[in-house]
Design a protein around this motif. Structure first.
Motif, short mmCIF file in Angstrom:
data_model
loop_
_atom_site.label_atom_id
_atom_site.label_comp_id
_atom_site.label_asym_id
_atom_site.label_seq_id
_atom_site.Cartn_x
_atom_site.Cartn_y
_atom_site.Cartn_z
N THR A 18 56.68 49.22 49.42
CA THR A 18 56.39 48.33 48.29
C THR A 18 54.90 48.33 47.97
OG1 THR A 18 58.28 46.92 48.82
CG2 THR A 18 56.54 45.96 47.45
N LYS A 19 54.07 48.31 48.99
CA LYS A 19 52.63 48.33 48.77
C LYS A 19 52.21 49.59 48.01
CE LYS A 19 48.18 48.28 51.18
NZ LYS A 19 47.48 48.20 52.49
N LYS A 20 52.70 50.74 48.42
CA LYS A 20 52.34 52.00 47.76
C LYS A 20 52.77 52.00 46.30
CE LYS A 20 52.38 54.93 51.89
NZ LYS A 20 53.07 56.04 52.60
N ARG A 21 53.98 51.47 46.04
CA ARG A 21 54.47 51.42 44.66
C ARG A 21 53.58 50.54 43.80
NH1 ARG A 21 57.87 51.76 40.65
NH2 ARG A 21 58.72 49.93 39.62
N LEU A 22 53.23 49.36 44.28
CA LEU A 22 52.40 48.45 43.49
C LEU A 22 50.99 49.00 43.31
CD1 LEU A 22 53.59 45.04 44.99
CD2 LEU A 22 54.09 45.95 42.71
N GLN A 23 50.46 49.62 44.34
CA GLN A 23 49.13 50.22 44.20
C GLN A 23 49.13 51.34 43.17
OE1 GLN A 23 48.29 51.22 48.34
NE2 GLN A 23 46.78 49.57 48.47
N SER A 24 50.23 52.10 43.10
CA SER A 24 50.32 53.17 42.12
C SER A 24 50.33 52.62 40.70
CB SER A 24 51.58 54.00 42.35
OG SER A 24 52.76 53.30 41.98
N LEU A 25 50.68 51.33 40.56
CA LEU A 25 50.70 50.67 39.26
C LEU A 25 49.41 49.90 39.00
CD1 LEU A 25 54.40 49.37 39.33
CD2 LEU A 25 53.50 51.33 38.06
N GLY A 26 48.43 50.05 39.91
CA GLY A 26 47.12 49.47 39.68
C GLY A 26 46.87 48.11 40.31
N ALA A 27 47.79 47.63 41.13
CA ALA A 27 47.63 46.31 41.73
C ALA A 27 46.71 46.35 42.94
CB ALA A 27 48.99 45.75 42.13
N LYS A 28 46.08 45.21 43.22
CA LYS A 28 45.35 45.00 44.47
C LYS A 28 46.34 44.35 45.43
CE LYS A 28 41.54 42.42 46.57
NZ LYS A 28 40.43 41.46 46.35
N VAL A 29 46.62 45.03 46.54
CA VAL A 29 47.73 44.60 47.41
C VAL A 29 47.28 44.50 48.86
CG1 VAL A 29 50.10 45.10 48.14
CG2 VAL A 29 49.30 45.87 45.89
N ILE A 30 47.68 43.41 49.51
CA ILE A 30 47.60 43.33 50.97
C ILE A 30 48.96 42.86 51.49
CG2 ILE A 30 45.12 42.85 51.04
CD1 ILE A 30 45.83 39.93 51.68
N CYS A 31 49.27 43.24 52.70
CA CYS A 31 50.52 42.82 53.35
C CYS A 31 50.19 41.78 54.42
CB CYS A 31 51.24 44.01 53.96
SG CYS A 31 51.71 45.30 52.77
N LEU A 32 51.22 41.10 54.90
CA LEU A 32 51.01 40.09 55.94
C LEU A 32 50.44 40.70 57.21
CD1 LEU A 32 54.14 37.75 55.68
CD2 LEU A 32 51.87 37.43 54.69
N ASP A 33 50.73 41.98 57.45
CA ASP A 33 50.20 42.60 58.66
C ASP A 33 48.72 42.97 58.53
OD1 ASP A 33 50.47 44.71 56.92
OD2 ASP A 33 51.53 46.03 58.31
N GLU A 34 48.12 42.66 57.37
CA GLU A 34 46.69 42.88 57.17
C GLU A 34 45.90 41.57 57.17
OE1 GLU A 34 46.18 46.55 54.30
OE2 GLU A 34 47.83 45.30 53.59
N ILE A 35 46.57 40.48 57.43
CA ILE A 35 45.93 39.17 57.48
C ILE A 35 45.87 38.72 58.94
CG2 ILE A 35 46.06 36.76 56.74
CD1 ILE A 35 47.69 37.77 54.31
N LEU A 36 44.70 38.29 59.38
CA LEU A 36 44.44 37.87 60.76
C LEU A 36 44.61 39.03 61.75
CD1 LEU A 36 43.55 34.92 60.79
CD2 LEU A 36 45.50 34.42 62.23
N THR A 37 44.05 40.16 61.39
CA THR A 37 44.03 41.30 62.31
C THR A 37 42.83 41.26 63.25
OG1 THR A 37 42.89 42.61 60.61
CG2 THR A 37 45.29 42.82 60.74
N SER A 38 41.96 40.31 63.03
CA SER A 38 40.85 40.03 63.94
C SER A 38 40.61 38.52 63.91
CB SER A 38 39.58 40.79 63.54
OG SER A 38 39.18 40.45 62.22
#
Length: 392
Positions: free
Chosen positions: A202-222
């Motif tokens: 899903t992230k790759k698809r939305l990025q291909s459409l120009g969106a700025k995307v983060i997933c839950l696994d990218e929040i609180l990684t440190s």
């Protein structure tokens, strides 16, 4: 021939607290269970420990404020889309509170009639959808349109109206419903993908459409302001801990696995396999809900648990190759077939044997044995798992 096959044993333990020496506790508990049952530990017995007590012993927690701080820094806190969160008070309520606090406005897009793991918005959801004139692959709804079409939603088991519940948690939100991820781009170009298992696609698809995307696994990684964190899975696999904090998936669980395996080796002089398990990978046949709300069934395990079973379909062979044999002769011939099986079995002889990984099978077995209620067995001892019909 021995008659006892795989044994799965729930092992009770003290109430695990933050900072406890979990390696010592698990080793002691397993040895005590061994004595109570008079079942000596053997090479390749498996000790599985639930992720919940591993994370608790690590003190791997985060508050709403700490989560909100990280979200604000990664989204700039304006109008943010939240794509496909699951319907769960335990799994998602505090994360949503943090998102609400971090962002000016939140556009929550939910899938219908069920979420990613099968939670239905309302009873008989599939039947209701089939009997409607709605095309779920195309049609999207505002909150009001959805209620007008399907009525007020009510989860058949929890009796919660998750649309209203999420609105109460996130008063600065607008709820829409669609099974098209690109529908959310009509409202905002900044999106948090809350999906668990399909997030990367899903992230790759939305990025291909120009969106700025983060997933839950990218929040609180440190760590943020002294919080716990998970470098690999971020917020995925987290659970409600208190009304203001969540317990994260255990961080660097492999270190715990390696230390426990070493401790058990010292105590028993046996090569005991060790794993940390989360949700099992199975589906409830009545409710249609998948258990697997964690990102993986097992975040860490000893190397001997890698791979897939190499098994023959005994019931198929019994009705074909061995159809003219009975009694002890049938047993011996079956044992010979197993002993002489190739490393990569003929697919014809393995008919119906789903090629699941050991860790997924074992995590499911451990999760079903321990349950999620008051059994009090966060440790599972599994014996004879790698034995088969040919073992003497």
């Amino acid at each position: 021939m021995k008659t006892v096959g795989t044994i799965s044993i729930g092992v009770k333990a003290p109430i695990i607290k933050r900072g406890d020496d979990l390696v010592k506790i698990v080793t002691s508990s397993v040895l005590q269970a061994e004595q109570e049952l008079a079942l000596p530990l053997l090479d390749n017995d498996i000790v599985a420990v639930t992720e919940a007590v591993v994370a608790r012993s690590q003190n791997n927690y985060a508050t709403i404020d700490q989560i909100a701080s990280d979200i604000a820094s990664k989204t700039n806190g304006g109008v943010v889309g939240l794509l496909n969160p699951i319907l769960s008070r335990n799994r998602f309520s505090l994360i949503l509170k943090a998102i609400s606090k971090a962002c000016q406005k939140v556009i929550i897009q939910l899938t219908y009639p069920c979420d990613e793991v099968g939670n239905p918005l309302f009873a008989n959801s599939q039947e209701v959808l089939v009997n409607s004139n709605v095309n779920p692959y195309f049609d999207s709804f505002t909150y009001e349109q959805f209620v007008d079409t399907f009525g007020k939603p009510c989860h058949p088991f929890t009796k919660v109206d998750y649309l209203e519940y999420y609105k109460s948690i996130c008063p600065n939100c607008e709820i829409i419903l669609s099974n098209r991820s690109d529908n959310l781009l009509k409202y905002t170009n900044t999106i948090i993908v809350a999906e668990i298992h399909s997030r990367q696609h899903t992230k790759k698809r939305l990025q291909s459409l120009g969106a700025k995307v983060i997933c839950l696994d990218e929040i609180l990684t440190s760590s943020v302001d002294g919080s716990g964190f998970n470098s690999q899975f971020g917020l995925l696999g987290s659970n409600l801990a208190t009304q203001t904090s969540i317990k994260l998936f255990p961080n660097n669980a492999q270190l715990f696995v390696d230390q426990l395996a070493s401790s058990l080796k010292t105590a028993t002089n046996k090569n005991i396999q060790v794993m940390v398990y989360g949700d099992g990978a199975f589906k409830d046949p009545v409710g249609g809900i998948w258990e697997l709300a964690d990102p993986v069934t097992s975040p860490a395990y000893t190397s001997n648990l890698c791979g897939n079973p190499n098994e023959l379909k005994l019931k198929y062979l019994a009705d074909t190759t061995l159809k003219d044999y009975s009694g002890q002769e049938a047993v011996e011939r079956m044992q010979d077939i197993i002993k002489n099986k190739s490393k990569e079995n003929d697919a014809f002889n393995t008919q119906g044997t789903t090629p699941r990984r050991y860790i997924d099978l074992l995590a499911s077995l451990a999760d079903l044995t321990s349950g999620s209620g008051d059994k009090g067995t966060p440790i599972i001892l599994i014996k004879n798992y790698f034995n088969n019909y040919a073992d003497k």
